[in-house]
Design a protein around this motif. Structure first.
Motif, mmCIF file in Angstrom:
data_model
loop_
_atom_site.group_PDB
_atom_site.id
_atom_site.type_symbol
_atom_site.label_atom_id
_atom_site.label_comp_id
_atom_site.label_asym_id
_atom_site.label_seq_id
_atom_site.Cartn_x
_atom_site.Cartn_y
_atom_site.Cartn_z
ATOM 1 N N ASP A 1 0.835 -1.193 0.000
ATOM 2 C CA ASP A 1 0.000 0.000 0.000
ATOM 3 C C ASP A 1 0.875 1.250 0.000
ATOM 4 N N VAL A 2 0.397 2.258 -0.753
ATOM 5 C CA VAL A 2 1.087 3.535 -0.761
ATOM 6 C C VAL A 2 0.804 4.254 0.554
ATOM 7 N N GLN A 3 1.849 4.735 1.180
ATOM 8 C CA GLN A 3 1.697 5.482 2.420
ATOM 9 C C GLN A 3 2.492 6.775 2.335
ATOM 10 N N LEU A 4 1.893 7.845 2.824
ATOM 11 C CA LEU A 4 2.549 9.145 2.886
ATOM 12 C C LEU A 4 2.510 9.634 4.317
ATOM 13 N N GLN A 5 3.609 10.186 4.750
ATOM 14 C CA GLN A 5 3.736 10.678 6.116
ATOM 15 C C GLN A 5 4.236 12.111 6.071
ATOM 16 N N ALA A 6 3.368 13.030 6.428
ATOM 17 C CA ALA A 6 3.741 14.442 6.457
ATOM 18 C C ALA A 6 4.162 14.837 7.861
ATOM 19 N N SER A 7 5.128 15.731 7.936
ATOM 20 C CA SER A 7 5.597 16.217 9.228
ATOM 21 C C SER A 7 6.208 17.594 9.063
ATOM 22 N N GLY A 8 6.507 18.222 10.184
ATOM 23 C CA GLY A 8 7.212 19.494 10.156
ATOM 24 C C GLY A 8 6.375 20.712 10.490
ATOM 25 N N GLY A 9 5.096 20.521 10.731
ATOM 26 C CA GLY A 9 4.260 21.660 11.088
ATOM 27 C C GLY A 9 4.616 22.218 12.448
ATOM 28 N N ARG A 19 9.793 24.106 7.206
ATOM 29 C CA ARG A 19 9.955 23.133 6.135
ATOM 30 C C ARG A 19 9.137 21.892 6.465
ATOM 31 N N LEU A 20 8.178 21.602 5.614
ATOM 32 C CA LEU A 20 7.376 20.395 5.762
ATOM 33 C C LEU A 20 8.038 19.260 4.992
ATOM 34 N N SER A 21 7.922 18.066 5.522
ATOM 35 C CA SER A 21 8.467 16.880 4.880
ATOM 36 C C SER A 21 7.352 15.895 4.577
ATOM 37 N N CYS A 22 7.528 15.154 3.502
ATOM 38 C CA CYS A 22 6.570 14.115 3.122
ATOM 39 C C CYS A 22 7.367 12.871 2.736
ATOM 40 N N GLU A 23 7.238 11.836 3.524
ATOM 41 C CA GLU A 23 7.924 10.581 3.250
ATOM 42 C C GLU A 23 6.927 9.618 2.620
ATOM 43 N N VAL A 24 7.304 9.061 1.488
ATOM 44 C CA VAL A 24 6.406 8.198 0.727
ATOM 45 C C VAL A 24 6.981 6.793 0.654
ATOM 46 N N SER A 25 6.131 5.794 0.823
ATOM 47 C CA SER A 25 6.574 4.407 0.726
ATOM 48 C C SER A 25 5.511 3.552 0.063
ATOM 49 N N GLY A 26 5.930 2.353 -0.384
ATOM 50 C CA GLY A 26 4.990 1.367 -0.898
ATOM 51 C C GLY A 26 4.483 1.611 -2.292
ATOM 52 N N PHE A 27 5.277 2.296 -3.157
ATOM 53 C CA PHE A 27 4.811 2.531 -4.512
ATOM 54 C C PHE A 27 5.913 2.214 -5.502
ATOM 55 N N SER A 28 5.515 2.017 -6.757
ATOM 56 C CA SER A 28 6.484 1.766 -7.817
ATOM 57 C C SER A 28 5.938 2.302 -9.132
ATOM 58 N N PHE A 29 5.636 3.593 -9.158
ATOM 59 C CA PHE A 29 5.120 4.228 -10.366
ATOM 60 C C PHE A 29 6.260 4.829 -11.164
ATOM 61 N N ASP A 30 6.140 4.786 -12.476
ATOM 62 C CA ASP A 30 7.164 5.384 -13.325
ATOM 63 C C ASP A 30 7.039 6.897 -13.375
ATOM 64 N N ASP A 31 5.831 7.373 -13.426
ATOM 65 C CA ASP A 31 5.592 8.816 -13.491
ATOM 66 C C ASP A 31 4.514 9.148 -12.490
ATOM 67 N N TYR A 32 4.781 10.078 -11.636
ATOM 68 C CA TYR A 32 3.803 10.455 -10.636
ATOM 69 C C TYR A 32 4.064 11.887 -10.200
ATOM 70 N N SER A 33 3.164 12.401 -9.459
ATOM 71 C CA SER A 33 3.302 13.755 -8.927
ATOM 72 C C SER A 33 3.098 13.731 -7.423
ATOM 73 N N ILE A 34 3.806 14.609 -6.782
ATOM 74 C CA ILE A 34 3.632 14.843 -5.347
ATOM 75 C C ILE A 34 3.025 16.232 -5.197
ATOM 76 N N GLY A 35 1.965 16.316 -4.448
ATOM 77 C CA GLY A 35 1.318 17.600 -4.235
ATOM 78 C C GLY A 35 1.214 17.940 -2.769
ATOM 79 N N TRP A 36 1.212 19.219 -2.507
ATOM 80 C CA TRP A 36 0.934 19.726 -1.162
ATOM 81 C C TRP A 36 -0.382 20.489 -1.216
#
Length: 125
Positions: A1-9, A19-36
């Motif tokens: 499963d794709v998981q995202l963990q935001a922190s830094g607030g 500075r906010l951080s976003c750690e992403v795990s559990g994915f294997s996409f060739d092209d994707y976007s990260i949004g805030w």
């Protein structure tokens, strides 16, 4: 499963930086976007910034352009940042990071399938 963990607030004063951080795990996409995204009390969620990983294209909400920067940690390839400078009270919100496996250019929330929990940013005047 794709998981995202935001922190830094946190709680800061107008003009400060975070500075906010976003750690992403559990994915294997060739092209994707990260949004805030962010949601202020009593308001709808809005897109703040987006980066399309395939070409590094970035997009910013007009009110944060020049103050916020989205980037990737070149060492920790699964970590993205939102550097927020010159913060204003209007930036107060819960901030979320999200992943779109289709590689959107614009931070439009319905395009993003995977979401992390939010991190609260409070800016006092």
């Amino acid at each position: 499963d794709v998981q995202l963990q935001a922190s830094g607030g946190g709680s800061v004063k107008a003009g400060d930086s975070l500075r906010l951080s976003c750690e992403v795990s559990g994915f294997s996409f060739d092209d994707y976007s990260i949004g805030w995204f962010r949601q202020a009390p009593g308001k709808e969620r809005e897109g703040v910034s987006c980066i399309r990983v395939s070409d590094g294209a970035t997009n910013y909400k007009a009110s944060v352009k020049g103050r916020f920067t989205i980037s990737r940690d070149n060492a920790l390839m699964n970590t993205w940042y939102l550097q927020m400078n010159s913060l204003k009270p209007d930036d107060t919100a819960v901030y979320y990071c999200a992943l779109d496996p289709e590689g959107s250019y614009y931070p439009v929330d319905y395009e993003f399938e995977h979401w992390g929990q939010g991190t609260l940013v409070t800016v006092s005047s």
